[in-house]
Design an enzyme around this catalytic site. Structure first.
Site, PDB file in Angstrom:
ATOM      1  N   THR A  92      -6.124 -28.870 -72.459  1.00  0.00           N
ATOM      2  CA  THR A  92      -6.971 -29.152 -71.283  1.00  0.00           C
ATOM      3  C   THR A  92      -6.237 -28.620 -70.041  1.00  0.00           C
ATOM      4  O   THR A  92      -6.351 -27.447 -69.724  1.00  0.00           O
ATOM      5  CB  THR A  92      -7.306 -30.652 -71.158  1.00  0.00           C
ATOM      6  OG1 THR A  92      -6.105 -31.408 -71.142  1.00  0.00           O
ATOM      7  CG2 THR A  92      -8.187 -31.092 -72.305  1.00  0.00           C
ATOM      8  N   LYS A 148      -1.680 -31.725 -77.698  1.00  0.00           N
ATOM      9  CA  LYS A 148      -2.069 -31.403 -76.329  1.00  0.00           C
ATOM     10  C   LYS A 148      -1.775 -32.632 -75.482  1.00  0.00           C
ATOM     11  O   LYS A 148      -1.748 -33.761 -75.977  1.00  0.00           O
ATOM     12  CB  LYS A 148      -3.528 -30.999 -76.216  1.00  0.00           C
ATOM     13  CG  LYS A 148      -4.569 -32.020 -76.556  1.00  0.00           C
ATOM     14  CD  LYS A 148      -4.926 -33.061 -75.523  1.00  0.00           C
ATOM     15  CE  LYS A 148      -5.151 -32.492 -74.155  1.00  0.00           C
ATOM     16  NZ  LYS A 148      -5.593 -33.629 -73.238  1.00  0.00           N
ATOM     17  N   THR A 163      -3.900 -38.631 -72.258  1.00  0.00           N
ATOM     18  CA  THR A 163      -4.974 -38.264 -73.170  1.00  0.00           C
ATOM     19  C   THR A 163      -4.418 -37.300 -74.192  1.00  0.00           C
ATOM     20  O   THR A 163      -4.835 -36.164 -74.295  1.00  0.00           O
ATOM     21  CB  THR A 163      -6.137 -37.621 -72.412  1.00  0.00           C
ATOM     22  OG1 THR A 163      -5.618 -36.508 -71.693  1.00  0.00           O
ATOM     23  CG2 THR A 163      -6.752 -38.610 -71.457  1.00  0.00           C
ATOM     24  N   GLU A 202       1.715 -32.388 -65.674  1.00  0.00           N
ATOM     25  CA  GLU A 202       0.876 -31.759 -64.649  1.00  0.00           C
ATOM     26  C   GLU A 202       1.699 -31.494 -63.396  1.00  0.00           C
ATOM     27  O   GLU A 202       2.219 -32.413 -62.776  1.00  0.00           O
ATOM     28  CB  GLU A 202      -0.340 -32.632 -64.365  1.00  0.00           C
ATOM     29  CG  GLU A 202      -1.368 -32.471 -65.484  1.00  0.00           C
ATOM     30  CD  GLU A 202      -2.537 -33.435 -65.393  1.00  0.00           C
ATOM     31  OE1 GLU A 202      -2.463 -34.392 -64.630  1.00  0.00           O
ATOM     32  OE2 GLU A 202      -3.514 -33.207 -66.131  1.00  0.00           O
ATOM     33  N   ASN A 219      -4.922 -32.909 -59.851  1.00  0.00           N
ATOM     34  CA  ASN A 219      -5.687 -34.128 -60.097  1.00  0.00           C
ATOM     35  C   ASN A 219      -6.670 -34.506 -59.007  1.00  0.00           C
ATOM     36  O   ASN A 219      -7.534 -35.348 -59.208  1.00  0.00           O
ATOM     37  CB  ASN A 219      -4.736 -35.292 -60.374  1.00  0.00           C
ATOM     38  CG  ASN A 219      -4.182 -35.190 -61.776  1.00  0.00           C
ATOM     39  OD1 ASN A 219      -4.939 -35.241 -62.735  1.00  0.00           O
ATOM     40  ND2 ASN A 219      -2.892 -34.984 -61.886  1.00  0.00           N
TER      41      ASN A 219
END
Lengths: 423, 423
Positions: free
Chosen positions: A171, A197, A208, A296, A418
């Site tokens: 993702t 992932k 996630t 991230e 985000n």
């Protein structure tokens, strides 16, 4: 995009197989295709992993009360009880781009429909197909892309499809994550490999993660589940605060036994089982560290080592609190050896210790001794901050327990990623 | 820099006094000076709040194991036990720029020395002087600036000194925080006021808050402590995850009784005491909301309301988990009505509920009903995001308990402020 290979932890002793992944173990094929969940036709968005035969399978799922439809569907197939998920499966289908979470009865119908589509293509029972989804929450997931994508993926299934599959489940990941190791026992060579992932794992509710693991060792489902829980506790659970609690977290392990078809299944507590557990743990650690490294917006992998804790729970709490401290993580992004923030995190972690007994090292530099500032060379600290991996060591001076957590630094890019994920 | 006035919560019913603060209550004077803790000579860095007479005083301190020297010194003066801090005090001295934390025996000597310097200037006992410090951790605090600053501050003490004092305790705060309310009971008008600092409170370990509160109501120390704990639980504890656990968190409340010198102290559970508690809570909420609004890098105050929880603990956990979610906070920074992140946070909070019973509103817009996406006007959502305060409401459909938490959005500026705090 490159495949992440990691040499840690050397102490487990298994070299990673170059280019290894979810199809390294015998008896498995995989494929990744563009099925249409994403607008960009060049982006793979559906992965299929298939065992030659139905085989023992164990899984660990999220405990989130808002768990997604595919989690419910897959958990039901593996026994239904939270914390006791094992049974038999033939295939795992994963889509990215849409989590099929908070989608109600319609979402369950799509998850079940997906399994039926795969079962049709593979000529197996729908109950033998596990499903997983990752992406945005609360948006209906369409079944149509599966109807197109599954036949295409089935046609492409191969022993070389692991890397495409690893790309298809990404993702916000910036690199695909796959690895594999081999180990020898009982006169045979066995392989454990997998893909994962998850790049938003730095913060509690970003977990996630999806991981699909395979092995060609002969292991029964209940034993497999024990090994998986041990490995997950030592790896994925050490990266996220709540890897077991996002809406879609799923970790599936299938065992084909294909490397030694005539061998009896490894018994619990046998040497062979322990060797398997070590190899599985190393694969999971490799994937978990790859997630932290790919956090991230992250520019650094951060390893937090706690020693000298009075109890195992204290060690865990201290490591977790430091690893989750936004102040510590922003300081690292700023190459700032601000150990006071580490001290403050230790102090509020709930771990029992006397501040006068605490030592802290940043990248091997002693910055705090006896709870007090230790003069250090700031220029040297800056130099050490140039490394890709930042290691923080804290000794609480209160006992003999230790714990390690992995995280990453907290940068501007985290906010950028985000603040407008949906757009 | 402006003084924050807040109208919330209207239901408590006390209008804020314009320009009110720590010297609004009778019997108190204050001053703020530049003592030299900071290099900039124009920046106030030391505050002194003085009662005309020694008076009943209660405090709430951090429970952080790495608690700072001034916390230890002040706690000792008020009984020594964690959670039971009350007694008599005459003055509170606060410096900013250096937290005097992780400074060992030398730090304790400076904290005690500071009290002695103030006692000299006011001609009182050193045991009647409470000390508090805020700023960087692990750097020795010098006593000399107090030797210069305390006489200067003493000379400036006045009923109008509250605003200077509020400015002198700021660190990364962008606005001074002070407020006061009056209430009538027993035929007299009483006042409660205070000042606070703390802008890094959005994240768990940034809670270096200091608040000094005063009242001219007649209340004995133990009763005062009960009122303070209630008010802090309903205010400062609703902003931070661990306002009681940074190294320096300190909240001090002094009661001069000067508004009605002949009145007997308010008895516990009397109407007068309840009125006082409401007024005190409103002051603390005003200061707490000002902290959230002034969160490091914040552009929005965020209020999280949970209703329909099965238990009070569930309501609290759900509100806290949503308020602390970096994903929720970055979504708000990006003006993104991404309710899936709220759902995921609720789901991992540990609160018990069925996802099918959950409703979520963002700024009054229904975005989730029965656990499912509710179509809404994205343009209207964007318009509502222009407000200064963003309100998130979630009903768990599991009971009658409710909770509210305050936080702020998570922006690029948060990273910028914290990546190089020391430099």
């Amino acid at each position: 995009m490159t495949i992440v290979q990691d040499t840690y932890p050397a102490s487990l002793g298994f070299p990673f197989i170059e280019g290894g992944g979810v199809t390294s173990a015998q008896g498995f094929t995989a494929a990744g295709v563009h099925a249409g969940f994403r607008a960009n036709p060049h982006r793979l968005d559906m992965a299929l992993v298939v065992a030659q035969e139905p085989c023992p399978t164990a899984a660990v799922f999220t405990r989130n009360a808002f768990c997604a439809a595919p989690v419910r569907a897959s958990r039901m197939r593996l026994g239904g009880a939270i914390g006791k998920s094992y049974g038999t499966a033939r295939a795992v289908i994963v889509n990215s781009g849409n989590a099929n979470a908070a989608t109600g009865d319609a979402g369950m119908e799509v998850a079940e429909g997906t399994a039926a589509v795969v079962a049709d293509a593979l000529d197996c029972a729908p109950d033998e197909v596990l499903v997983a989804s990752t992406g945005v929450i609360g948006v209906p997931l369409a079944l149509d892309p599966f109807r197109q994508g599954v036949p295409a993926a089935t046609a492409k299934l191969s022993r070389h499809g692991g890397t495409d599959a690893a790309h298809a489940i990404m993702t916000t990941d910036t690199v695909a994550k796959e690895c594999a190791v081999s180990f020898c026992t009982e006169g045979h060579t066995f392989t454990v490999g997998g893909m994962a992932k998850g790049s938003g794992m730095i913060m509690p509710d970003m977990a996630t993660m999806i991981a699909v693991l395979t092995t060609d060792a002969p292991i029964q489902a209940a034993t497999l589940h024990e090994a998986l829980r041990r490995a997950v506790d030592a790896s994925f659970h050490k990266v996220t605060v709540d890897s077991d609690s996002s809406t879609n977290d799923t970790c599936i392990l299938m065992a084909s036994g294909a490397a030694a078809p005539d061998l009896a299944p490894f018994a619990r507590e046998s040497e062979a089982f322990e060797a398997f557990c070590r190899a599985l743990t190393q694969v999971c650690m490799g994937l978990a560290r790859a997630m932290a490294r790919d956090g991230e917006g992250a520019s650094k992998l951060v390893t937090v080592n706690i020693t000298g804790a009075a109890t195992a729970a204290d060690a865990e709490a201290a490591a977790r609190t430091v690893a989750n401290s936004p102040l510590v993580k922003t300081a690292i992004a700023g190459r700032d050896a601000n150990w006071g923030r580490i001290a403050a995190a230790l102090g509020r972690s709930g771990a029992h210790f006397d501040q006068e007994a605490v030592s802290i090292d940043i990248m091997g530099l002693p910055v705090c001794r006896g709870g007090l500032a230790q003069p250090f060379d700031e220029a040297e600290a800056l130099r050490r901050f140039e490394q890709d991996e930042i290691v923080l060591d804290a000794d609480l001076g209160a006992g003999a327990h230790r714990a390690t957590m992995w995280t990453c630094d907290l940068t501007h890019d985290y906010i950028a990623i985000n603040a407008d994920y949906r757009s």
